[in-house]
Design a protein around this motif. Sequence first.
Motif, PDB file in Angstrom:
ATOM      1  N   ARG A  21     -18.169 -60.343  38.853  1.00 40.98           N
ATOM      2  CA  ARG A  21     -18.893 -61.408  38.244  1.00 40.98           C
ATOM      3  C   ARG A  21     -18.154 -62.916  38.744  1.00 40.98           C
ATOM      4  N   ASP A  22     -19.167 -63.798  38.712  1.00 41.92           N
ATOM      5  CA  ASP A  22     -18.657 -65.199  39.206  1.00 41.92           C
ATOM      6  C   ASP A  22     -17.608 -65.210  40.111  1.00 41.92           C
ATOM      7  N   GLY A  23     -17.576 -64.415  41.248  1.00 37.29           N
ATOM      8  CA  GLY A  23     -16.679 -64.170  42.281  1.00 37.29           C
ATOM      9  C   GLY A  23     -15.523 -63.297  42.093  1.00 37.29           C
ATOM     10  N   ASN A  24     -15.411 -62.841  40.620  1.00 37.68           N
ATOM     11  CA  ASN A  24     -14.161 -61.977  40.423  1.00 37.68           C
ATOM     12  C   ASN A  24     -14.308 -60.577  40.177  1.00 37.68           C
ATOM     13  N   THR A  64     -22.697 -54.029  41.001  1.00 32.70           N
ATOM     14  CA  THR A  64     -22.544 -54.980  42.503  1.00 32.70           C
ATOM     15  C   THR A  64     -22.603 -53.966  43.816  1.00 32.70           C
TER      16      THR A  64
END
Length: 271
Positions: A21-24, A64
């Motif tokens: 999420r959001d690159g995390n 993902t």
Amino acid sequence: MIDSPASTAPVLRVDAVDLVRDGNHILHDVSLTVRPGEHWALLGPNGAGKSTLLGLLGALTHPTRGTVEVLGHQLGRVDLRQLRSYVGHVDPRHGLRTPLKVRDVVLTGLTNTIELVPRRHPTPEQVALADRLIDLLGLAERRAARWPTLSQGERGRALIARALMPSPRLLLLDEPATGLDVAGREQLIERVDTLQQTHPELSSVLVTHHLEELPPGTTHAMLLRDGRCLASGPVADVLTSDQVSKCFDHRMRLTRSDGRWSVRAHRPPVP
């Protein structure tokens, strides 16, 4: 239309799941299989990814990478809204805004809605089922009580009864003892344990970071830290002092008595 898979098939199957999420990275390469009649605990410190994983199991979100199968249906290839109606998901942060009576709150489980659906009337058989579940969860004397007057523990037990209305094969419990005093916690654990005994076909997954909150009927556990699985399997193999100490990054000593766990900080002997 969602068909019910064979009773011997896994209720849940998670294979090499990542969630970003959001690159995390929230979850890293997590795998899990839950079979009928198994009762799992997801344990770990705050921020370990427990509730995020539970959201995948409840078909609330997609991974993902990797695959998630819930009741034999792979996420991404099934209507999530319809699939959720076959899963009993108990969230103590229930967003009810009207002062419904306990029985009406339980009956909203039939429609998987927060409020009662206008002009929809339950059958006598459905009302009778709601009353049986209310009794099973120890709320018989509070059947007509309104939501704002309930204690946090009574609300938690009412939400479990609500989740059981569609007769799900899977029950998900997200930190059900949050905010409870000792008496409320013990009443909740006692009723969950009774439920596990009276519904042998039911599987469950319970999220917590307190081992004292685990019902005696817990059969399996997964330890999560920083979104990674440190250990997974039967409770006797997973819930050891060494592994729990590693998970929480603090030396601890576990004991179990009458099916319940307790934890104490490890104290080296005084020289």
